[in-house]
Design an enzyme around this catalytic site. Structure first.
Site, short mmCIF file in Angstrom:
data_model
loop_
_atom_site.label_atom_id
_atom_site.label_comp_id
_atom_site.label_asym_id
_atom_site.label_seq_id
_atom_site.Cartn_x
_atom_site.Cartn_y
_atom_site.Cartn_z
N ARG A 90 -4.71 -13.80 3.37
CA ARG A 90 -3.28 -13.93 3.71
C ARG A 90 -2.79 -12.63 4.33
NH1 ARG A 90 -1.57 -12.82 -2.51
NH2 ARG A 90 -1.15 -10.61 -2.21
N GLY A 91 -1.50 -12.57 4.59
CA GLY A 91 -0.82 -11.33 4.98
C GLY A 91 -1.40 -10.69 6.23
N ASP A 98 -12.20 -12.10 0.76
CA ASP A 98 -11.13 -11.86 -0.22
C ASP A 98 -11.69 -12.12 -1.61
OD1 ASP A 98 -8.39 -11.77 -1.51
OD2 ASP A 98 -7.80 -11.73 0.60
N ASN A 126 -9.02 -3.81 5.14
CA ASN A 126 -7.59 -4.12 5.00
C ASN A 126 -7.20 -4.39 3.55
OD1 ASN A 126 -4.88 -5.51 5.89
ND2 ASN A 126 -5.99 -7.03 4.69
N GLY A 178 -6.01 -4.33 -0.05
CA GLY A 178 -5.25 -3.26 -0.70
C GLY A 178 -4.37 -3.84 -1.78
N ASN A 184 4.51 7.40 -16.48
CA ASN A 184 4.36 6.09 -17.14
C ASN A 184 3.09 5.36 -16.71
OD1 ASN A 184 6.94 6.52 -18.17
ND2 ASN A 184 7.90 5.60 -16.37
N ASN A 205 5.75 8.50 -1.88
CA ASN A 205 6.75 7.53 -2.31
C ASN A 205 6.85 7.56 -3.83
OD1 ASN A 205 8.65 5.61 -1.79
ND2 ASN A 205 7.20 3.92 -1.54
N TYR A 259 -1.06 4.84 -5.13
CA TYR A 259 -1.17 4.17 -3.82
C TYR A 259 -1.17 5.20 -2.69
CZ TYR A 259 0.07 0.84 -0.08
OH TYR A 259 0.10 0.09 1.07
N THR A 269 5.58 -8.96 4.51
CA THR A 269 4.50 -9.72 3.86
C THR A 269 4.88 -9.97 2.40
OG1 THR A 269 3.33 -7.79 3.00
CG2 THR A 269 2.71 -8.50 5.21
P1 NAD Z 1 -1.29 -8.68 0.64
O1 NAD Z 1 -1.16 -8.42 -0.82
O2 NAD Z 1 -0.49 -9.80 1.22
O3 NAD Z 1 -2.82 -8.90 1.04
C1 NAD Z 1 -3.83 -8.07 0.52
C2 NAD Z 1 -5.07 -8.92 0.36
O4 NAD Z 1 -6.12 -8.08 -0.17
C3 NAD Z 1 -4.87 -10.07 -0.62
O5 NAD Z 1 -5.26 -11.29 -0.05
C4 NAD Z 1 -5.73 -9.67 -1.80
O6 NAD Z 1 -6.26 -10.77 -2.53
C5 NAD Z 1 -6.82 -8.85 -1.13
N1 NAD Z 1 -7.53 -8.01 -2.09
C6 NAD Z 1 -6.99 -7.25 -3.08
N2 NAD Z 1 -7.97 -6.69 -3.80
C7 NAD Z 1 -9.14 -7.07 -3.24
C8 NAD Z 1 -10.50 -6.81 -3.56
N3 NAD Z 1 -10.84 -6.06 -4.61
N4 NAD Z 1 -11.45 -7.37 -2.79
C9 NAD Z 1 -11.13 -8.16 -1.76
N5 NAD Z 1 -9.86 -8.45 -1.41
C10 NAD Z 1 -8.87 -7.91 -2.16
O7 NAD Z 1 -0.95 -7.30 1.34
P2 NAD Z 1 -0.57 -6.96 2.86
O8 NAD Z 1 0.86 -6.60 2.89
O9 NAD Z 1 -1.10 -7.98 3.79
O10 NAD Z 1 -1.38 -5.58 3.02
C11 NAD Z 1 -2.63 -5.47 3.68
C12 NAD Z 1 -2.98 -3.99 3.77
O11 NAD Z 1 -1.95 -3.27 4.45
C13 NAD Z 1 -3.12 -3.31 2.41
O12 NAD Z 1 -4.16 -2.35 2.47
C14 NAD Z 1 -1.79 -2.62 2.24
O13 NAD Z 1 -1.88 -1.52 1.37
C15 NAD Z 1 -1.50 -2.20 3.66
N6 NAD Z 1 -0.10 -1.94 3.94
C16 NAD Z 1 0.83 -2.93 3.90
C17 NAD Z 1 2.14 -2.63 4.19
C18 NAD Z 1 3.23 -3.68 4.20
O14 NAD Z 1 4.38 -3.35 4.50
N7 NAD Z 1 2.94 -4.95 3.90
C19 NAD Z 1 2.53 -1.33 4.50
C20 NAD Z 1 1.55 -0.35 4.53
C21 NAD Z 1 0.25 -0.65 4.26
#
Ligand code: NAD
Length: 435
Positions: free
Chosen positions: A207-208, A228, A276, A278, A287, A335, A341, A376
């Site tokens: 997703r995402g 995933d 990707n 995360g 805490n 942050n 993170y 997302t």
């Molecule tokens: P999301 O939570 O929608 O998607 C992340 C995906 O990673 C999920 O499908 C999850 O199941 C998968 N995942 C988590 N742990 C995993 C593992 N151990 N093995 C395999 N898959 C795993 O998040 P997103 O917003 O689409 O973010 C994607 C990336 O972009 C991440 O690295 C996030 O840190 C980074 N990011 C996002 C944003 C934002 O604004 N959304 C901003 C900065 C960075």
């Protein structure tokens, strides 16, 4: 999550109110679509001092009509590579000052600079000045327009980057400084399907952002594996079926993850590896139990280091491969509540910078994308006030979409981007955080 404010400000009463109250007025960004794949209008080519050899040829291949004069250019390229003294910067002002107001909505300004000299401090001062200039210009432009600085030694290695920056694909990228090395660059067989014949793996792509990256790589011709966690297998399979990709349910932190990826690929290797996946486990440090710390470091950073090492060592990552890892502006600015993170994402930046020169002799590039606020599930979970602030605190006054990160990733993954390595490209609409 819908950005209701963006929709409201697009209506007549919304426009009236934002003007009267001095509120941010985000423009509706023009993104790539099959019907509108290019900017609409001229590309104004200006030269501040000496022209860069071969640049005119490269610009003529971007698909935009190149001109030396235009009443309403869609894009402006200013060649400032020959500026070698602070006084020489006047030529940059003279070139852009008369035209900046006429740039079309969602326009592009790209300033070309030279690499900073290590032994000519006059040249270094003048060229570094361009960075402050471009970042300020990005904050002034408004109406969905963007400004970037590209530092390059020769024009041909910059073609894929210029094509990206001068297209709707870079809608949410602004205020960036991109350095292009004089590597030997292989132009793709087709600029419409630059990844044809390439195999790609995208982690966290059920997703995402990851699913958008996979979709964009498929559009560009790659054979894509989406990976995933097994708990998301249903969603992963749906994504794979929708895209014509292959699903690989696997926790990327598993000790044998790299071996299982190699097995899944059969006898084929990998040309594109997109890290990707995360997670966030936010808490203030006081805490934060050790488990919350380590789970984030494990997924976001440790697994990236270990799988990359293993796939490089086994030769699964082929010569000329492209590795793109996902950082975040939180890793640049920090942050509250995200020590874990931000540490993991800053670690990604250290990784790409150090690994890039180690694998350059194999033609492999290693880069990071650093998303800002992207709409997302991850950001939908952010409390309302912080979410609104995240959306507006950037030069484009709105959040980005997963496709914005995907387009940036696809540019870095292109065979034509061999000169771009060890870079961190923010996809953040020029966020004020960490700027
Ligand atoms: P999301 O939570 O929608 O998607 C992340 C995906 O990673 C999920 O499908 C999850 O199941 C998968 N995942 C988590 N742990 C995993 C593992 N151990 N093995 C395999 N898959 C795993 O998040 P997103 O917003 O689409 O973010 C994607 C990336 O972009 C991440 O690295 C996030 O840190 C980074 N990011 C996002 C944003 C934002 O604004 N959304 C901003 C900065 C960075």
């Amino acid at each position: 999550m819908a950005d209701r404010y963006l929709h409201f400000t697009g209506t007549a009463p919304g426009r009236f109110l934002t003007k009267r109250l001095g509120l941010p007025a985000p423009a509706e960004l023009r993104r790539w679509t099959p019907e509108h794949p290019a900017l609409e209008g001229d590309l104004l080519h200006l030269t501040a001092t000496e022209p860069l050899p071969g640049l005119a040829d490269v610009l003529s291949r971007t698909g935009l009509p190149v001109t030396a004069e235009s009443a309403r250019p869609a894009a402006v390229v200013v060649d400032a590579t020959g500026v070698e003294t602070p006084a020489g910067l006047a030529a940059v002002h003279a070139a852009l000052h008369p035209v900046v107001r006429s740039v079309a909505d969602c326009g592009r300004i790209v300033v070309l600079g030279a690499p900073l000299s290590a032994d000519d401090h006059h040249q270094a001062a003048a060229q570094q000045a361009l960075e402050g200039f471009v970042r300020s210009l990005g904050k002034e432009l408004g109406r969905g327009s963007t400004a970037q600085l590209v530092r390059l030694g020769s024009a041909p290695a910059a073609e894929s980057t210029l094509r990206f920056l001068l297209s709707p694909k870079s809608a949410y990228v602004s205020g960036q400084v991109i350095e292009i090395k004089d590597a030997e660059v292989t132009a793709p067989g087709s600029w419409d399907r630059p990844l044809a014949g390439r195999t790609a793996l995208v982690t966290g792509s059920a997703r995402g952002i990851g699913a958008a990256v996979a979709e964009t790589l498929v559009r560009d011709g790659a054979e894509v594996y989406v990976l995933d966690i097994p708990q998301s297998e249903e969603e992963l399979t749906r994504t794979a079926v929708r895209l014509g990709a292959t699903a690989l349910p696997l926790d990327i932190t598993a000790p044998d993850a790299a071996d299982r990826i190699t097995q899944a690929l059969g006898h084929g290797g990998l040309d594109i590896l997109i890290h990707n996946a995360g997670i966030t486990r936010d808490r203030k440090l006081a805490n934060m139990p050790g488990e919350r710390w380590s789970s984030v470091i494990d997924v976001n950073l440790d697994s990236v280091v270990t799988t990359t090492d293993a796939l490089l060592k086994s030769g699964t990552l082929r010569e000329g491969a492209r590795i793109v890892a996902t950082a975040s502006i939180a890793g640049i600015a920090g942050n509250a509540g995200q020590t874990n993170y931000a540490a993991s994402k800053a670690g990604i930046i250290g990784l790409v910078r150090a690994l890039a020169p180690q694998v350059a002799d194999r033609g492999i590039t290693v880069n990071a994308v650093a998303p800002g606020f992207i709409e997302t599930k991850m950001t939908a979970a952010v409390p309302l006030f912080i979410r609104e602030a995240g959306r507006r605190m950037n030069s484009l006054a709105q959040g980005g979409l997963p496709v914005d990160v995907a387009e940036t990733t696809a540019w870095l993954a292109s065979p034509g981007s061999g000169g771009v390595t060890g870079q961190v490209v923010r996809v953040c609409g020029q966020s004020l955080l960490g700027a």
